[in-house]
Design an enzyme around this catalytic site. Structure first.
Site, mmCIF file in Angstrom:
data_model
loop_
_atom_site.group_PDB
_atom_site.id
_atom_site.type_symbol
_atom_site.label_atom_id
_atom_site.label_comp_id
_atom_site.label_asym_id
_atom_site.label_seq_id
_atom_site.Cartn_x
_atom_site.Cartn_y
_atom_site.Cartn_z
ATOM 1 N N GLY A 118 0.754 -1.317 -0.122
ATOM 2 C CA GLY A 118 0.082 0.050 0.046
ATOM 3 C C GLY A 118 0.833 1.265 -0.023
ATOM 4 N N HIS A 177 11.363 1.555 3.413
ATOM 5 C CA HIS A 177 11.177 0.152 3.469
ATOM 6 C C HIS A 177 11.962 -0.557 4.741
ATOM 7 C CE1 HIS A 177 8.506 0.133 0.268
ATOM 8 N NE2 HIS A 177 9.339 -0.075 -0.813
#
Length: 340
Positions: free
Chosen positions: A75, A140
């Site tokens: 997402g 990330h």
């Protein structure tokens, strides 16, 4: 000027030599066509290792920074668009017809620290001094691997997770669309191999469960610092989640905005359908490795059912057991996902 250039070149050569030497000492695996290295508990694709090290070494967080954290394909693109729209909403007319999201991909508006900001900086720190406050970034990187300046500052972290079934399938399709992978013809045997890697923690920025647990635990300890969002909840109740997110970021919606339907307008502007229809996301490129359009595939909850065999699904389901044993509880995705 020539002396400075020589100094920069030398610094870059030294950094690259250090990374090459480091790689020789690190556990390694492959992910499709790329080598990966296990660096401080994080599986790093070889072409991003330099960026991760530079980010961890040099980034100095500001208390006003907002950082989106996530695993790939959970997402990220959607949350980048939502965060940018929330924080900058007063700069644009209520109809959002001239909104930057219509001409720029969300990844160009909120850059990844290890992938873009600190990638190939020639041994130097990038100049972030001209970025207006609040600075919006993404990563990330797992919570444990974040630079201390992020952990010790008052900056806010938005974390989004997605159920491991859809996460794997989305990652699988994403990497197969990269230019270097165009010649690969995937089959069930290959998918079994990569499901095993994913479930063993050997995937980009993995292990999955360590990543989720790190941010989830921190969100429980410090709710002012980390907000933990679930992709499935955002899909089910986007307006309620958007309102909660705006309050966390320090940009709550006023009563007038709510009456004027601003929350709904942002939800619609940033919807997958809307983003896919924008020309920049149909034909643009952020990288030589892929086109923008592969960043936006289906975004469906439960799409994994079309791709995973019952055996592979059961293999991934075991990851949820690991999460449960560690105390993780989910409001949206950790029940009734396996269908007989």
């Amino acid at each position: 000027m020539e002396t400075l250039e020589l100094t920069n070149n030398k610094a870059q050569e030294n950094l690259l030599d250090e990374i090459k030497e480091l790689q020789l000492s690190l556990p390694n695996e492959t992910w499709f066509v790329w080598p990966m290295y296990l660096y401080q508990g994080l599986w790093c694709l070889s072409y991003i290792l330099e960026g991760i090290i530079s980010f961890k070494t040099h980034f100095q967080a500001h208390d006003t920074d907002i950082i989106l954290a996530s695993l790939p394909k959970t997402g990220t693109t959607w949350l980048k668009s939502l965060i940018f729209a929330i924080v900058n909403r007063t700069k644009f007319s209520d109809d959002f017809t001239q909104h930057p999201l219509r001409t720029k991909n969300p990844h160009a508006l909120i850059e990844h620290l290890e992938i873009n900001v600190y990638k190939e900086v020639n041994g130097n720190k990038p100049d972030l001094s001209e970025i207006p406050s609040p600075r919006l970034f993404a990563t990330h990187v797992s919570y444990l691997s974040l630079p201390d300046s992020i952990k010790n500052s008052k900056c806010r972290i938005v974390y989004v997770c997605r159920n491991p079934f859809d996460t794997f399938v989305s990652i699988w399709h994403f990497f197969l669309e990269f230019e270097p992978c165009k010649g690969i013809k995937p089959d069930l045997v290959m998918m079994e191999k990569y499901v095993d890697k994913f479930c063993s923690g050997v995937s980009p920025w993995g292990p999955y469960e360590d990543h989720v647990l790190g941010y989830w635990k921190e969100s429980k300890k410090n709710q002012q610092k980390v907000i933990f969002l679930e992709y499935e909840g955002l899909k089910k109740e986007p307006e309620a989640h958007l309102k909660r997110l705006a309050e966390f970021l320090g940009y709550p919606f006023s009563e007038v905005e709510e009456k004027n339907n601003v929350i709904n307008k942002i939800v619609e502007l940033c919807s997958l359908k809307s983003l896919k229809e924008m020309e920049v996301n149909k034909i643009g490129r952020l990288s030589t490795k892929f086109e923008n359009k592969i960043l936006l595939r289906k975004g469906e909850v439960g799409d994994w059912n079309k791709y995973l065999t019952p055996t592979l699904a059961k293999r991934i389901e075991e990851m949820q057991e690991k999460l449960k044993k560690a105390g993780f509880s989910s409001s949206y995705y950790q029940t009734n996902l396996i269908t007989s």
